[in-house]
Design an enzyme around this catalytic site. Structure first.
Site, PDB file in Angstrom:
ATOM      1  N   GLY A 113     126.821  56.915 -32.422  1.00 41.08           N
ATOM      2  CA  GLY A 113     127.067  57.855 -33.249  1.00 41.08           C
ATOM      3  C   GLY A 113     128.131  58.840 -32.956  1.00 41.08           C
TER       4      GLY A 113
ATOM      5  CD  GLU B 138     120.412  58.940 -41.788  1.00 39.45           C
ATOM      6  OE1 GLU B 138     119.424  59.505 -40.892  1.00 39.45           O
ATOM      7  OE2 GLU B 138     120.797  59.465 -42.902  1.00 39.45           O
TER       8      GLU B 138
ATOM      9  CD  GLU C 241     115.741  55.689 -30.055  1.00 39.41           C
ATOM     10  OE1 GLU C 241     116.994  55.231 -29.482  1.00 39.41           O
ATOM     11  OE2 GLU C 241     115.207  55.526 -31.143  1.00 39.41           O
TER      12      GLU C 241
ATOM     13  CE  LYS D 161     129.404  46.503 -36.250  1.00 38.93           C
ATOM     14  NZ  LYS D 161     128.204  45.197 -35.609  1.00 38.93           N
TER      15      LYS D 161
ATOM     16  CB  CYS E 157     115.137  55.217 -36.123  1.00 34.32           C
ATOM     17  SG  CYS E 157     114.580  55.136 -37.562  1.00 34.32           S
TER      18      CYS E 157
ATOM     19  CB  SER F 278     122.503  54.205 -30.230  1.00 37.41           C
ATOM     20  OG  SER F 278     123.630  53.699 -30.177  1.00 37.41           O
ATOM     21  CB  THR F 279     122.273  59.560 -30.154  1.00 38.82           C
ATOM     22  OG1 THR F 279     121.071  59.610 -31.014  1.00 38.82           O
ATOM     23  CG2 THR F 279     122.777  60.894 -29.852  1.00 38.82           C
TER      24      THR F 279
HETATM   25  P1  NAD Z   1     123.720  50.614 -31.865  1.00 40.50           P
HETATM   26  O1  NAD Z   1     124.109  51.830 -31.935  1.00 40.50           O
HETATM   27  O2  NAD Z   1     123.939  50.070 -30.466  1.00 40.50           O
HETATM   28  O3  NAD Z   1     124.544  49.596 -32.754  1.00 40.50           O
HETATM   29  C1  NAD Z   1     124.419  50.130 -34.204  1.00 40.50           C
HETATM   30  C2  NAD Z   1     125.524  49.669 -34.769  1.00 40.50           C
HETATM   31  O4  NAD Z   1     127.003  50.108 -34.285  1.00 40.50           O
HETATM   32  C3  NAD Z   1     125.799  48.044 -34.623  1.00 40.50           C
HETATM   33  O5  NAD Z   1     126.342  47.252 -35.950  1.00 40.50           O
HETATM   34  C4  NAD Z   1     126.912  48.043 -33.659  1.00 40.50           C
HETATM   35  O6  NAD Z   1     127.534  46.734 -33.529  1.00 40.50           O
HETATM   36  C5  NAD Z   1     127.835  49.164 -34.029  1.00 40.50           C
HETATM   37  N1  NAD Z   1     128.725  49.564 -32.935  1.00 40.50           N
HETATM   38  C6  NAD Z   1     128.205  49.713 -31.697  1.00 40.50           C
HETATM   39  N2  NAD Z   1     129.352  50.359 -30.794  1.00 40.50           N
HETATM   40  C7  NAD Z   1     130.148  50.458 -31.798  1.00 40.50           C
HETATM   41  C8  NAD Z   1     131.419  51.079 -31.578  1.00 40.50           C
HETATM   42  N3  NAD Z   1     132.177  51.459 -30.603  1.00 40.50           N
HETATM   43  N4  NAD Z   1     132.151  51.458 -33.022  1.00 40.50           N
HETATM   44  C9  NAD Z   1     131.644  51.048 -33.978  1.00 40.50           C
HETATM   45  N5  NAD Z   1     130.440  50.476 -34.128  1.00 40.50           N
HETATM   46  C10 NAD Z   1     129.804  50.054 -33.109  1.00 40.50           C
HETATM   47  O7  NAD Z   1     122.206  50.660 -32.161  1.00 40.50           O
HETATM   48  P2  NAD Z   1     121.039  49.405 -32.324  1.00 40.50           P
HETATM   49  O8  NAD Z   1     120.836  49.029 -31.013  1.00 40.50           O
HETATM   50  O9  NAD Z   1     121.710  48.380 -33.189  1.00 40.50           O
HETATM   51  O10 NAD Z   1     119.905  49.975 -32.854  1.00 40.50           O
HETATM   52  C11 NAD Z   1     119.094  50.844 -32.283  1.00 40.50           C
HETATM   53  C12 NAD Z   1     119.349  52.242 -32.558  1.00 40.50           C
HETATM   54  O11 NAD Z   1     119.343  52.504 -34.000  1.00 40.50           O
HETATM   55  C13 NAD Z   1     118.190  53.252 -32.346  1.00 40.50           C
HETATM   56  O12 NAD Z   1     118.868  54.329 -31.425  1.00 40.50           O
HETATM   57  C14 NAD Z   1     117.384  53.659 -33.397  1.00 40.50           C
HETATM   58  O13 NAD Z   1     116.678  54.943 -33.279  1.00 40.50           O
HETATM   59  C15 NAD Z   1     118.578  53.710 -34.291  1.00 40.50           C
HETATM   60  N6  NAD Z   1     118.143  53.766 -35.718  1.00 40.50           N
HETATM   61  C16 NAD Z   1     118.072  55.022 -36.425  1.00 40.50           C
HETATM   62  C17 NAD Z   1     117.750  54.919 -37.886  1.00 40.50           C
HETATM   63  C18 NAD Z   1     117.607  56.138 -38.375  1.00 40.50           C
HETATM   64  O14 NAD Z   1     117.514  56.157 -39.695  1.00 40.50           O
HETATM   65  N7  NAD Z   1     117.736  57.404 -37.852  1.00 40.50           N
HETATM   66  C19 NAD Z   1     117.410  53.553 -38.326  1.00 40.50           C
HETATM   67  C20 NAD Z   1     117.269  52.636 -37.528  1.00 40.50           C
HETATM   68  C21 NAD Z   1     117.702  52.717 -36.139  1.00 40.50           C
END
Ligand code: NAD
Length: 503
Positions: free
Chosen positions: A253, A271, A405, A195, A306, A249-250
């Site tokens: 997660g 992650e 962040e 996804k 990240c 995002s946390t």
């Molecule tokens: P996000 O958490 O908003 O979305 C990430 C993914 O989760 C997307 O595909 C989104 O559609 C999906 N998602 C959102 N809500 C959901 C739900 N309720 N159920 C299932 N899936 C859902 O994050 P983002 O804005 O896409 O990315 C930025 C974040 O990612 C930042 O916090 C960044 O630090 C983190 N990040 C971490 C790493 C790492 O390796 N630690 C790497 C890259 C990005």
């Protein structure tokens, strides 16, 4: 293998390629490209121009159910999960070769979709291809175990694939984050449903075309574009998904862990976010080089990283001098057209993120931090979303910009006097993804490194590493590890076999 198009080199070449680029916009389910069951679509926008690139299938729970059914059928059929690892390796290497052949096109898709400079996207492609190859090459070198038993028994520890893995990924490194998830999961023999983020679905759908061309069996790899709260949530709540491999995002997660608890206790590898400290001690030799690195650590990828080195901790003895050097380095990192291979920073991914970053900058000023440079939107390309490299000094740990962040080009500088104070400030965060440390004193390096609460510690560099070392966080930055043999192992289950032997 040469690309089936003229290799773009100049800004004009990339612009011409962008103008003629077509997009796959349908979901990839059970070896076919199909519309979402509901017929719904969503817009994906080029943040450098504000123009709509395409309307993409908006999958939801109905599509998730169908994809999970096909993923399970493929797993049970065994033409991927039970074949010799060497055969999986061959197909994954073929996919890596196809990615190599089409790497400019894949890079272009990420750049158009989320605004990062095309040279940076090309770097991501190299990382993604290396990840595919590493996992493909590794899988026929992983052995089970024979336990040290007495002669009357034989104890075996087998490694088996988990089943159906759902990979949910973000938009900041669309295809590279995808590769970090799907390569080990596929290599280990699982069926994978990807996804992609709703903000960057295009390269994932092109990858699906390449996977089909490479000959991955039906249902083994599927791609469901759509929103997190619809299709993402449905995958996370599914009773027939065995593992969620998530980068994002946390906050999301944490939701995924709840969904796992509400459904089938599927494994959840996370992650998540970060607020990484980058510590500069006064004994550094080449302060200009360190300053250049410290600026790149936050401004690379528009700060949408990240592991962005967003908290710069500088020993007070050199603080003002060092900040001057960082300001100078940042001047050379202004945003440019993402299609220009010379641009260092590109566009911010979308309006929401753009407004969020500007909101944090306003808040920093209101909280009393000293804005030393940037802090504004810039008209780099008409209709685009660009923010200049922003540096705040006199930030304190209580300030929101010093804690949260931002996920944008905003650096917070803190001062410290002692090693102990630097360690305390560095660890004063709910995150623990990365930390950097610059010093010539080996004793200090070892003392500080051991005490930093962080998945990665970079000593006299920022963001170093390759496929041979794991990547992941501690604390609320997550619990999983991408890359290296450690990630490959996450996608298999141990099975113990105890045999009684008669003499
Ligand atoms: P996000 O958490 O908003 O979305 C990430 C993914 O989760 C997307 O595909 C989104 O559609 C999906 N998602 C959102 N809500 C959901 C739900 N309720 N159920 C299932 N899936 C859902 O994050 P983002 O804005 O896409 O990315 C930025 C974040 O990612 C930042 O916090 C960044 O630090 C983190 N990040 C971490 C790493 C790492 O390796 N630690 C790497 C890259 C990005």
């Amino acid at each position: 293998m040469s690309a089936p198009y003229a290799i773009p080199r100049s800004h004009a070449d990339w612009r011409a390629m962008a103008e003629s680029q077509s997009f796959e916009t349908r979901a990839f389910i059970d070896d076919a490209f199909v519309d979402a069951a509901s017929g719904e679509t969503f817009e994906t926008i080029n943040p450098a121009t504000g123009k709509v690139l395409a309307r993409v299938a908006s999958c939801d729970a109905a599509d998730a159910e169908v994809a999970v059914h096909h993923a399970r059928a493929a797993f049970d059929r065994g033409d991927w999960s039970r074949i010799a690892p060497g055969r999986r390796k061959k197909l994954l290497l073929r996919l890596a070769d196809l990615m190599e052949t089409h790497k400019h096109e894949l890079a272009l898709l990420d750049t158009l979709d989320m605004g990062k400079p095309v040279s940076s996207s090309l770097g991501d492609m190299a990382g993604a291809i290396a990840c595919l190859r590493y996992n493909a090459e590794s899988i026929d070198k992983v052995y089970g175990e024979v336990a040290p038993t007495g002669e009357d028994s034989l104890g075996l520890v087998l490694r088996e694939p988990l089943g159906v893995v759902a990979s949910i990924v973000p938009w900041n490194f669309p295809l590279m984050m995808t590769a970090w998830k799907i390569a080990p999961a596929l290599a280990a023999g699982n069926s994978v449903i990807l996804k992609p983020s709703e903000k960057s679905p295009l390269s994932a759908l092109r990858l699906a075309q390449l996977a089909k061309e490479a000959g991955l069996p039906q249902g083994v790899f599927q791609v469901l574009p759509g929103f997190g709260h619809t299709v993402g949530k449905a995958l996370a709540l599914s009773m027939d998904v065995n593992c969620l491999a998530f980068t994002g995002s946390t906050a999301v997660g944490k939701q995924l862990m709840q969904y796992a608890g509400q459904s089938n206790l599927k494994r959840v590898y996370l992650e998540c976010g970060g607020k990484s400290p980058n510590i500069v001690f006064a004994d550094c030799k080449d302060l200009d080089a360190v300053a250049e690195n410290a600026a790149a650590a936050i401004f690379h990828n528009q700060g949408e990283v990240c592991i962005a080195g967003s908290r710069l901790l500088v020993e007070n003895a050199i603080r003002e001098d060092f900040i001057e050097r960082v300001l100078k380095a940042a001047e050379g990192m202004q945003p440019g057209d993402p299609l220009n291979p010379d641009s260092f920073m590109g566009a911010i991914v979308d309006q929401t993120q753009y407004q969020r970053i500007l909101g944090y900058i306003r808040q920093g000023v209101e909280e009393g931090a000293h804005l030393r440079s940037g802090g504004e939107s810039v008209e780099t390309c008409p209709g685009g979303l660009f923010i200049s490299p922003t540096i705040f000094d006199n930030v304190t740990p209580e300030m929101v910009i010093g804690r949260e962040e931002v996920f944008g080009p905003v650096l917070s500088v803190f001062g410290f006097d002692t090693e102990e104070e630097a360690i305390r400030m560095a660890n004063d965060s709910l995150y623990g993804l990365a930390a950097g440390l610059w010093s010539q004193d080996i004793d200090r390096i070892m003392r500080v490194t051991r005490r930093l609460e962080s998945g990665q510690v970079y000593v006299n560099n920022w963001a170093g590493g390759d496929m041979t070392v794991p990547f992941g966080g501690v604390k609320q930055s997550g619990n999983g590890r991408d890359k290296s043999m450690h990630s490959l192992q996450e996608y298999s289950e141990l099975k113990t076999v105890w045999m009684s032997l008669t003499s």
